[in-house]
Write an enzyme that holds these catalytic residues in place. Structure first.
Site, PDB file in Angstrom:
ATOM      1  N   LYS A  25       8.832  43.344  27.852  1.00  0.00           N
ATOM      2  CA  LYS A  25       8.107  43.711  29.068  1.00  0.00           C
ATOM      3  C   LYS A  25       8.959  44.620  29.942  1.00  0.00           C
ATOM      4  O   LYS A  25      10.158  44.380  30.128  1.00  0.00           O
ATOM      5  CB  LYS A  25       7.726  42.426  29.818  1.00  0.00           C
ATOM      6  N   SER A  74       0.445  39.579  33.937  1.00  0.00           N
ATOM      7  CA  SER A  74       1.016  40.908  34.031  1.00  0.00           C
ATOM      8  C   SER A  74       1.755  41.329  32.761  1.00  0.00           C
ATOM      9  O   SER A  74       2.202  42.472  32.650  1.00  0.00           O
ATOM     10  CB  SER A  74       1.991  40.960  35.216  1.00  0.00           C
ATOM     11  N   SER A 120       1.246  34.659  33.803  1.00  0.00           N
ATOM     12  CA  SER A 120       1.287  35.961  33.141  1.00  0.00           C
ATOM     13  C   SER A 120       1.722  35.943  31.683  1.00  0.00           C
ATOM     14  O   SER A 120       1.748  36.994  31.038  1.00  0.00           O
ATOM     15  CB  SER A 120       2.181  36.918  33.935  1.00  0.00           C
TER      16      SER A 120
END
Length: 395
Positions: free
Chosen positions: A39, A116, A140
């Site tokens: 990420k 996210s 997330s």
């Protein structure tokens, strides 16, 4: 071995600036031959970090070191495929980034991947990598895992180092990961959970009736069979109420504390740089700047009560079952009012474990209209290994 893998990004999961550097790995180790995505909150030496926002990318230097979680995977032999799209500063649950777009959800075409950790989930679901790293503050990892048909873990708070990552709300932020199969999911866990312990299986299953009531009827029906299979693994099954009539209050506690910590973490940068945020994120930061300190203090006190409640409920030897999400992923481009309603309902499911710092796993055990929906289990703090073992038994 140090070349970043060549990936045909068919789902828009990777960020262009995340493939500019090199991440040295070892040729041997328990994860040798496997690829992973990271990420774009985590630092990799020589590779820019944007945290989902062009102004963050513009105003921050290229990292001079690699985040410990990425370094650990590289040292275990895994190869980095690149950095993946995230919602801005990780403050959303949809996966729709105003600046960089929305990764495609291969498990539910035309529907959002969830955020996210959207890019990490999308890359894993599409088979572009073997596994991927995300973060989970308010859901997330758990929500994208449910929407994309993946195994996903939010570990015990603090169990895995989150150093070298852009923070959102540090008292809730955790490092998690996704995989498509249970065996690999557990294998990655043995690398990331550095103090791994082989724990005895839990004997008591707690079914969170009030949490299931918060899911769509179709999701409840789809999860019923998976829940029945899980119940067969336990000596005792009990039906419990987690938050009851206080679910909205628990959600509001999370909203206040997340916002207070987000502003404390990023307020100076926002005031100095006036970054351009997309819809939703912009309004959340504006509201965070105006919080009433008395409300925040009251929320902190209520969180302590919630934590005590959860620790008294999820005791050693037991795990708590609940839906990972209210239902299947909404279509891409859904009206903002519908996404806000989804966010509220999702946080009511995810915040109990978050408030208490407990580990929660999402397992891809059901579908509705050919779209995935996850079944979650929460374990006592530090019993992450029990959840990975449960994933193996149910996978």
């Amino acid at each position: 071995m140090n070349d970043i893998l060549e990936i045909d990004d068919t789902v828009g999961a990777f960020v262009a600036h995340g493939r500019e550097g090199r991440a040295p790995t070892t040729a041997e180790g328990p994860l040798a031959g496997l690829s992973f995505a990271l990420k774009d909150l985590f630092d990799v030496k020589g590779v820019p970090t944007a945290a989902g926002n062009p102004d963050w990318l513009r105003t921050h230097p290229v990292p001079a070191s690699t985040a410990p979680v990425a370094r650990r995977l590289l040292d275990a032999g895994a190869r980095l495929a690149g950095k993946t799209l995230t919602d801005e500063i990780a403050w959303s649950l949809t996966g729709e980034n105003f600046h960089y777009g929305t990764p495609a959800n291969a498990a539910a075409p035309g529907r959002i991947p969830g955020g996210s950790s959207s890019g990490s989930a999308a890359a894993t679901a599409a088979g572009l990598v073997d596994f991927a790293i995300g973060t989970d503050t308010g859901g997330s990892v758990r929500l994208p895992a449910s929407f994309c048909g993946l195994y996903g873990l939010r570990p015990s708070h603090g169990r895995i180092s989150i150093a070298g990552a852009v923070a959102l709300a540090p008292s809730y932020d955790t490092v998690g990961w996704f995989a498509r199969d249970a065996a690999l999911f557990e294998k990655v866990g043995r690398v990331l959970l550095t103090d791994w312990r082989d724990l005895e299986p839990p004997t008591r299953l707690l079914v969170a009736d009030d949490m299931f009531d918060r899911a769509d009827r179709d999701a409840q029906r789809a999860l019923a069979s998976a829940l029945q299979d899980a119940a067969a693994l336990f000596g005792e099954v009990a039906h419990v109420t987690v938050a009851g009539g206080r679910a909205a209050s628990w959600r509001n506690v999370f909203r206040l504390l997340q916002a207070a910590e987000a502003w404390q973490t990023h307020g100076d940068w926002i005031t100095r740089e006036s970054p351009a945020f997309g819809p939703g994120v912009k309004q959340r930061f504006e509201a965070a700047a105006r919080l009433d300190p008395a409300e925040v203090a009251a929320a902190r006190a209520e969180r302590e009560e919630i934590r005590a409640r959860m620790e008294a409920l999820v005791t050693p030897g037991s795990v708590l079952a609940l839906p990972s999400a209210p239902g299947i992923a909404p279509p891409v481009g859904s009206p903002e009012i519908e996404l806000d309603a989804l966010r509220a309902r999702a946080i009511e499911l995810t915040c109990p474990a978050g408030h208490a710092g407990l580990p929660q796993v999402s397992l891809p055990l059901a579908t509705v209209e050919s779209c995935p929906v996850g079944l979650s289990f929460v374990a006592p703090r530090g019993a992450d290994e029990q959840l990975l073992a449960l994933a193996l038994r149910l996978g």
